[in-house]
Design an enzyme around this catalytic site. Structure first.
Site, PDB file in Angstrom:
ATOM      1  N   TYR A  63      30.430  27.746  42.690  1.00 54.59           N
ATOM      2  CA  TYR A  63      30.709  29.175  42.813  1.00 54.59           C
ATOM      3  C   TYR A  63      29.568  29.846  43.581  1.00 54.59           C
ATOM      4  O   TYR A  63      28.445  29.957  43.096  1.00 54.59           O
ATOM      5  CB  TYR A  63      30.851  29.826  41.439  1.00 54.59           C
ATOM      6  CG  TYR A  63      31.968  29.265  40.578  1.00 54.59           C
ATOM      7  CD1 TYR A  63      33.016  28.545  41.131  1.00 54.59           C
ATOM      8  CD2 TYR A  63      31.978  29.455  39.201  1.00 54.59           C
ATOM      9  CE1 TYR A  63      34.043  28.035  40.354  1.00 54.59           C
ATOM     10  CE2 TYR A  63      32.999  28.950  38.403  1.00 54.59           C
ATOM     11  CZ  TYR A  63      34.020  28.230  38.989  1.00 54.59           C
ATOM     12  OH  TYR A  63      35.026  27.722  38.197  1.00 54.59           O
ATOM     13  N   GLY A 219      44.905  38.385  39.738  1.00 45.78           N
ATOM     14  CA  GLY A 219      45.032  39.839  39.807  1.00 45.78           C
ATOM     15  C   GLY A 219      46.454  40.360  39.786  1.00 45.78           C
ATOM     16  O   GLY A 219      46.668  41.563  39.622  1.00 45.78           O
ATOM     17  N   LEU A 221      48.721  40.009  37.518  1.00 48.70           N
ATOM     18  CA  LEU A 221      49.089  40.513  36.201  1.00 48.70           C
ATOM     19  C   LEU A 221      48.290  41.736  35.754  1.00 48.70           C
ATOM     20  O   LEU A 221      48.434  42.187  34.620  1.00 48.70           O
ATOM     21  CB  LEU A 221      48.972  39.393  35.157  1.00 48.70           C
ATOM     22  CG  LEU A 221      50.059  38.313  35.259  1.00 48.70           C
ATOM     23  CD1 LEU A 221      49.759  37.138  34.347  1.00 48.70           C
ATOM     24  CD2 LEU A 221      51.431  38.901  34.940  1.00 48.70           C
ATOM     25  N   THR A 222      47.473  42.279  36.642  1.00 50.75           N
ATOM     26  CA  THR A 222      46.880  43.587  36.345  1.00 50.75           C
ATOM     27  C   THR A 222      47.909  44.687  36.552  1.00 50.75           C
ATOM     28  O   THR A 222      47.773  45.785  36.015  1.00 50.75           O
ATOM     29  CB  THR A 222      45.669  43.871  37.259  1.00 50.75           C
ATOM     30  OG1 THR A 222      46.112  43.931  38.630  1.00 50.75           O
ATOM     31  CG2 THR A 222      44.596  42.793  37.113  1.00 50.75           C
ATOM     32  N   GLY A 223      48.920  44.404  37.375  1.00 51.72           N
ATOM     33  CA  GLY A 223      49.946  45.397  37.670  1.00 51.72           C
ATOM     34  C   GLY A 223      49.601  46.326  38.808  1.00 51.72           C
ATOM     35  O   GLY A 223      50.432  47.135  39.234  1.00 51.72           O
TER      36      GLY A 223
END
Length: 345
Positions: A63, A219, A221-223
């Site tokens: 990372y 991201g 499912l953050t809407g």
């Protein structure tokens, strides 16, 4: 610090909160480090996480080319509160798993370098980031045993393993008196591989924690992309497509390669997902939560062995993560979400 109930990481002695914090974006330039978020943003995310009892941080040498580990070490020294650290080792070539380590101690040398970047003498969890070939698995597990006996890690885990390799790893370690603490696997409302490939079932049988990566489906499912006013980035679209290729054999025959490769990912189809988002929004309003918090809590409701690790690049994201714990969906709500997900396929 907010007091959340702690739980064991698998059958190890490592105690963790309900969710962790994924640090894949820390130090990664292509994920916005240096442009959309800074080192100070990361420190505020770190402090906010700790303020809310979320002290389990998952990083890796890959990372940011090691920068994620360095940033975590800086935050730890600056803040001073105790934390639970998870890092990893990646085999020499993830696309050619039969390649052996250049020498048996390479894995331990990698851990030493991680400890240097983190500025600590021991990590709490050391994970094999990608699966090697089956014929080399015992060799890697034996090195894990050495890592524990050296005192440089308290527990060991695997990542992206199929059910069969998970069981092989567990047995090799168990024969030497070492528990396999965890497996990391992509898992979310939209990505149900662990349920379909036997990994979740095996985790329940073997008492192995399932650390759920991508709990918010990069991201989706953050809407926030629901209306189309905030478009998905090129990176999000690429990851959605690549995640269907099954690089590591986790799917074990779940659909043909070409069908997965050339079928548009559900996460990119707003029209298909809208009924699911409508249910998530309805449940969120009942609990006075966000859609993202409901999505993470769905994983917690699935099984206590599941440990979601949503990312946090700033104070706002860390605060939102904290709001996903300390409560549970009802079984009726859980089933409503499951049904809406099935209908969106």
């Amino acid at each position: 610090m907010t007091n959340h109930e702690l739980k064991k990481l698998g059958n190890s002695e490592v105690m963790i909160p309900e969710i962790g914090v994924g640090l894949a974006s820390w130090g990664e330039r292509h994920l916005g480090y240096g442009t959309t978020h800074s080192e100070e943003d990361i420190y505020q995310a770190y402090r906010t996480s700790l303020d809310n009892g979320l002290n389990f941080f998952d990083t890796a040498p890959g990372y940011g080319g090691g920068e994620s580990e360095c940033l975590l070490g800086k935050c730890f020294r600056k803040d001073g509160r105790p934390i639970v650290i998870s890092t990893k080792y990646a085999p020499p070539n993830m696309f050619e798993p039969s390649i052996k380590p250049r020498k048996p101690c390479e894995m331990l040398e990698s851990l030493d370098k991680s400890l240097q970047r983190l500025g600590v003498e021991q990590v709490d969890l050391f994970t094999l980031h990608f699966p090697p070939s089956k014929r080399l698995l015992d060799e890697y597990m034996d090195i894990f045993v050495k890592a524990i006996k050296s005192g440089k890690t308290r527990a060991v885990g695997v990542s992206n393993f199929s059910e069969s390799m998970l069981r092989m790893a567990h047995k090799r370690l168990a024969d030497q008196g070492i528990p396999l603490a965890s497996i990391q696997s992509g898992y979310s409302i939209l990505q149900r591989n662990p349920e379909e490939n036997g990994v979740l079932k095996s985790c329940r049988e073997l008492k192995v924690s399932l650390i759920a990566t991508g709990p918010l489906a990069q991201g989706v499912l953050t809407g926030k992309h629901r209306s189309g006013q905030v478009p998905l980035s090129r990176f999000q679209r690429t990851i959605a497509q690549l995640s269907r290729i099954d690089w590591f054999g986790e799917m074990e025959g779940n659909g043909s390669f070409f069908k997965r490769l050339f079928t548009r990912p559900r996460s990119l189809n707003k029209q298909k997902l809208e009924p699911l988002f409508a249910v998530l929004e309805d449940v969120a309003k009942i609990h006075e939560k966000t859609i993202a918090q409901v999505a993470v809590n769905w994983l917690l409701t699935t099984d206590p062995l599941v440990v979601p690790i949503p990312g946090a690049k700033n104070m706002r994201q860390a605060s939102e993560n904290a709001g996903a714990v300390g409560w549970r969906l009802s079984q009726e709500e859980y089933q409503r979400i499951n049904q809406a997900e099935i209908e969106s396929r």
